[in-house]
Motif scaffolding. Sequence first.
Motif: not given
Length: 499
Positions: A301-327
């Motif tokens: 059985l599988e459940g798929s979430v389309f946006i997981g870690g990509a939300v962190v990329q959005w914080l970095r690239d879209g909003l610019g509130i972090i400089k790297s995903a590790a932040d």
Amino acid sequence: MTAAAILALDQGTTSSRAILFNHAGQIVASAQQEFRQIVPKAGWVEHDPEEIWSSQITVAQQALTKANLQPTDIAAIGITNQRETTIVWDRKTGHPIHNAIVWQDRRTANLCDQLKREGHLESVQQKTGLVIDAYFSGSKVRWLLDNIPGARDRANRGELAFGTVDSWLLCKLTAGAVHITDASNASRTMLFNIHTNQWDDDLLKLLAIPREILPEVRSSSEVYAQSAPALFGAPIKIAGIAGDQQAALFGQTCFSRGLAKNTYGTGCFMLMNIGQEAIISQHKLLTTIAWQRERTTEYALEGSVFIGGAVVQWLRDGLGIIKSAADVERLAATVPDSGGVYLVPAFAGLGAPHWDQYARGSISGITRGTTAAHFARAALEAIAFQVADILQLMQKDSGVQIKELRVDGGAAANNLLMQFQADLLGVPVVRPKVTETTALGAAYLAGLAVGYWNSPTDIQSNWQTDRTFEPSLSRKEVDHRTSRWTQALDRARDWEEQA
């Protein structure tokens, strides 16, 4: 065997990796290379198939060089890949007729809506274990045949080949000698009957896809071919294939019914081994082939979430509130909670169990006191909320209450996220020492086929715990936060106007 290692090719959504594993399941060497994300218009996502290939062969060669190993030192190659991403190419030249249409792409949402209106939802689910959605390969193939000039006529004449990324890599690795996929990837196309283990004539007719373009379906663990000698200096056996999430389930040694894992990558993907019976979900989860080996089919059985870690990329690239995903973890840890902020990252719609193609991202609960740290915390918590929603329904479908959740993927390194996940689930979250379980699963499948490992029991002892996160939040608090999350979800639903 005397061979030094297995080479796993891990072709992902944003990068290609190659990892060499030894007999103990430990990493000997690895290499990684990112490639372009092509977005022609809103909701469309493409990759250049030649970039996929060039990045993958480059890192494979780099990994061998780093390890100072020769091709004769490699027992076999295993392939694992981003699933559902669709490529059609010319059989003679090997050239793709268009960019790959990525699993995230939503251009075929209207076609999928039409199929639902025509009443095909139940029959498709019963045959494939899937829901009708633009996520899967079938509608993407249809789009390519209908929209690339001359493609349908060429396909009918047998001049074109369709494949998911595993088939594409296998074609390139063998200089066009084979056109093969494995059962786990075939089960993600919306064209494959998971009960008969055959391409289904009714589904092909429904999507107007000629059988002539389809790959041969083989098991997930057998010797398919050898690599072209020029690639590595000598041929290497190619002996394992599995879609990335099924490979991760295998790499986490979830060989028994009821064992489950969640991968925190670009998206989040939870799989539970349900044994040799294909249980069709009553809660809009997916039933998929986990793997085939030694004439036995295991299902999940599988459940798929389309946006997981990509939300962190959005914080970095879209909003610019972090400089790297590790932040993100450091920033989120500066506040005790999200301050009542709930972020629903439905940037590409909502996956399981909602399957809302028209949902869009939303942020609820903002006040004058809301800070970037609250946004960061809400983003991490959103990942965990989505996973928890899936697990509840998975337990209902299977009748199994899990005792722990095994985790992997890049975001599994985030301790704050893992702790909140354990709090929501109410069971331990267990992170292994080797978190590259997707590549490891591909290596195991290939190694079993050539005798590098003797049996699944032989490799279970390789799995070791790095850290276990125990639940600590009260159930009253969990119930309150889950209730607020559900309210936030409702505000994100059905936002985009339907064409």
